[in-house]
Design a protein around this motif. Structure first.
Motif, mmCIF file in Angstrom:
data_model
loop_
_atom_site.group_PDB
_atom_site.id
_atom_site.type_symbol
_atom_site.label_atom_id
_atom_site.label_comp_id
_atom_site.label_asym_id
_atom_site.label_seq_id
_atom_site.Cartn_x
_atom_site.Cartn_y
_atom_site.Cartn_z
ATOM 1 N N SER A 1 -7.418 2.463 5.616
ATOM 2 C CA SER A 1 -8.614 1.779 6.123
ATOM 3 C C SER A 1 -9.814 2.684 5.932
ATOM 4 O O SER A 1 -9.745 3.891 6.198
ATOM 5 N N ILE A 2 -10.901 2.106 5.446
ATOM 6 C CA ILE A 2 -12.149 2.868 5.291
ATOM 7 C C ILE A 2 -13.305 2.009 5.785
ATOM 8 O O ILE A 2 -13.186 0.784 5.893
ATOM 9 N N GLU A 3 -14.403 2.655 6.080
ATOM 10 C CA GLU A 3 -15.575 1.900 6.520
ATOM 11 C C GLU A 3 -16.214 1.164 5.349
ATOM 12 O O GLU A 3 -16.269 1.699 4.227
ATOM 13 N N ILE A 4 -16.675 -0.026 5.600
ATOM 14 C CA ILE A 4 -17.431 -0.780 4.601
ATOM 15 C C ILE A 4 -18.697 0.029 4.293
ATOM 16 O O ILE A 4 -19.427 0.428 5.189
ATOM 17 N N GLY A 5 -18.897 0.312 3.026
ATOM 18 C CA GLY A 5 -20.048 1.134 2.639
ATOM 19 C C GLY A 5 -19.677 2.553 2.248
ATOM 20 O O GLY A 5 -20.508 3.303 1.744
ATOM 21 N N SER A 6 -18.386 2.924 2.454
ATOM 22 C CA SER A 6 -17.932 4.253 2.023
ATOM 23 C C SER A 6 -17.571 4.167 0.539
ATOM 24 O O SER A 6 -16.399 4.158 0.150
ATOM 25 N N ALA A 7 -18.618 4.082 -0.285
ATOM 26 C CA ALA A 7 -18.444 3.759 -1.706
ATOM 27 C C ALA A 7 -17.579 4.766 -2.453
ATOM 28 O O ALA A 7 -16.729 4.380 -3.270
ATOM 29 N N GLU A 8 -17.760 6.053 -2.193
ATOM 30 C CA GLU A 8 -17.001 7.079 -2.917
ATOM 31 C C GLU A 8 -15.505 6.969 -2.636
ATOM 32 O O GLU A 8 -14.692 6.961 -3.558
ATOM 33 N N THR A 9 -15.145 6.853 -1.368
ATOM 34 C CA THR A 9 -13.736 6.753 -0.992
ATOM 35 C C THR A 9 -13.125 5.458 -1.519
ATOM 36 O O THR A 9 -11.994 5.434 -2.013
ATOM 37 N N GLU A 10 -13.875 4.369 -1.422
ATOM 38 C CA GLU A 10 -13.394 3.080 -1.935
ATOM 39 C C GLU A 10 -13.108 3.164 -3.430
ATOM 40 O O GLU A 10 -12.066 2.694 -3.910
ATOM 41 N N MET A 11 -14.005 3.813 -4.159
ATOM 42 C CA MET A 11 -13.850 3.943 -5.609
ATOM 43 C C MET A 11 -12.598 4.759 -5.953
ATOM 44 O O MET A 11 -11.841 4.413 -6.858
ATOM 45 N N ILE A 12 -12.356 5.830 -5.183
ATOM 46 C CA ILE A 12 -11.190 6.686 -5.434
ATOM 47 C C ILE A 12 -9.897 5.890 -5.258
ATOM 48 O O ILE A 12 -9.014 5.913 -6.117
ATOM 49 N N TYR A 13 -9.792 5.177 -4.149
ATOM 50 C CA TYR A 13 -8.570 4.403 -3.898
ATOM 51 C C TYR A 13 -8.394 3.290 -4.937
ATOM 52 O O TYR A 13 -7.272 3.034 -5.397
ATOM 53 N N LYS A 14 -9.477 2.639 -5.312
ATOM 54 C CA LYS A 14 -9.368 1.558 -6.298
ATOM 55 C C LYS A 14 -8.950 2.097 -7.665
ATOM 56 O O LYS A 14 -8.207 1.444 -8.395
ATOM 57 N N LYS A 15 -9.418 3.304 -8.000
ATOM 58 C CA LYS A 15 -9.013 3.922 -9.273
ATOM 59 C C LYS A 15 -7.516 4.171 -9.315
ATOM 60 O O LYS A 15 -6.908 4.203 -10.385
ATOM 61 N N LEU A 16 -6.922 4.352 -8.154
ATOM 62 C CA LEU A 16 -5.491 4.630 -8.071
ATOM 63 C C LEU A 16 -4.668 3.362 -7.838
ATOM 64 O O LEU A 16 -3.478 3.429 -7.547
ATOM 65 N N GLY A 17 -5.325 2.207 -7.956
ATOM 66 C CA GLY A 17 -4.600 0.943 -7.914
ATOM 67 C C GLY A 17 -4.633 0.188 -6.607
ATOM 68 O O GLY A 17 -4.040 -0.886 -6.482
ATOM 69 N N PHE A 18 -5.306 0.716 -5.603
ATOM 70 C CA PHE A 18 -5.405 0.012 -4.323
ATOM 71 C C PHE A 18 -6.381 -1.162 -4.448
ATOM 72 O O PHE A 18 -7.368 -1.091 -5.183
#
Length: 207
Positions: free
Chosen positions: A163-180
């Motif tokens: 779970s991450i905060e909406i707007g935490s763009a860097e963390t969201e990008m990292i997880y999405k790059k890894l397939g989340f």
């Protein structure tokens, strides 16, 4: 420089406390633990978090749930991976009680509880991802998250969630790059008023 990831030990407690504080604040002035402990004094918070990570009650903040990325002879980052069927909110409250804090914190984190997603017992959870600024590369994040996912597989889990905060763009990008992928999000004006963010999103990966 070669990068390795290992299980955390009590000797990593300084960095784990820093990770708990920094990841919960996520660039904000006030984070979850500021409210849990009812203070924003950084020295006091780090002291409380070190004690919380060392309690005999193994909450999701316990050092034994963490992995540490090491580059050369330096700790580069940490991540927490835990089983929500074991590390429950009740266990967290018990660990807090062990270091002298009662359940009155529930009132102070009401906005967070409004946006927190429910996790089923068949899901492994990643949290408190923190990498030192000088080591922030995709490789460090990838190794930390990858080691956590391997542990989840070995324990028999087929889903990993964070779970991450909406707007935490860097963390969201990292997880999405890894397939989340994003599975849901909860928004609240109360949350926005207290934390300055719209709410919380959950991301999930099937193993």
């Amino acid at each position: 420089m070669a990068l390795t990831v290992r299980k955390a030990s009590e000797t990593d407690i300084e960095m784990i406390a820093q990770a708990l504080l920094e990841s919960s604040r996520a660039g904000k002035r006030v984070g979850l633990f500021d409210l849990v402990f009812n203070t924003s004094d950084e020295e006091a918070l780090l002291g409380h978090l070190k004690r919380l990570a060392l309690t005999s009650t193994k909450s999701y903040c316990h050092f034994s749930n963490f992995f540490v990325a090491v580059s050369g002879n330096q700790n580069a980052g940490v991540i927490c991976g835990y089983e929500p069927r074991i590390a429950t909110h009740e266990i967290f409250s018990k660990a807090l009680e062990e270091i002298g804090f009662d359940e009155s914190y529930h009132e102070r984190i009401a906005a967070y509880l409004l946006c927190e997603g429910e996790v089923d017992n068949k899901t492994y959870v990643l949290d408190f991802l923190y990498v030192k600024p000088e080591f922030k590369t995709v490789d460090v994040y990838k190794e930390l998250i990858g080691k956590s996912m391997l542990t989840a597989r070995l324990k028999g889990y087929r889903k990993v969630q964070t779970s991450i905060e909406i707007g935490s763009a860097e963390t969201e990008m990292i997880y999405k790059k890894l397939g989340f992928g994003v599975i849901d999000e909860k928004r609240s004006e109360y949350y926005k008023e207290q934390f300055g963010r719209a709410g919380i999103m959950r991301l999930q990966l099937s193993l």
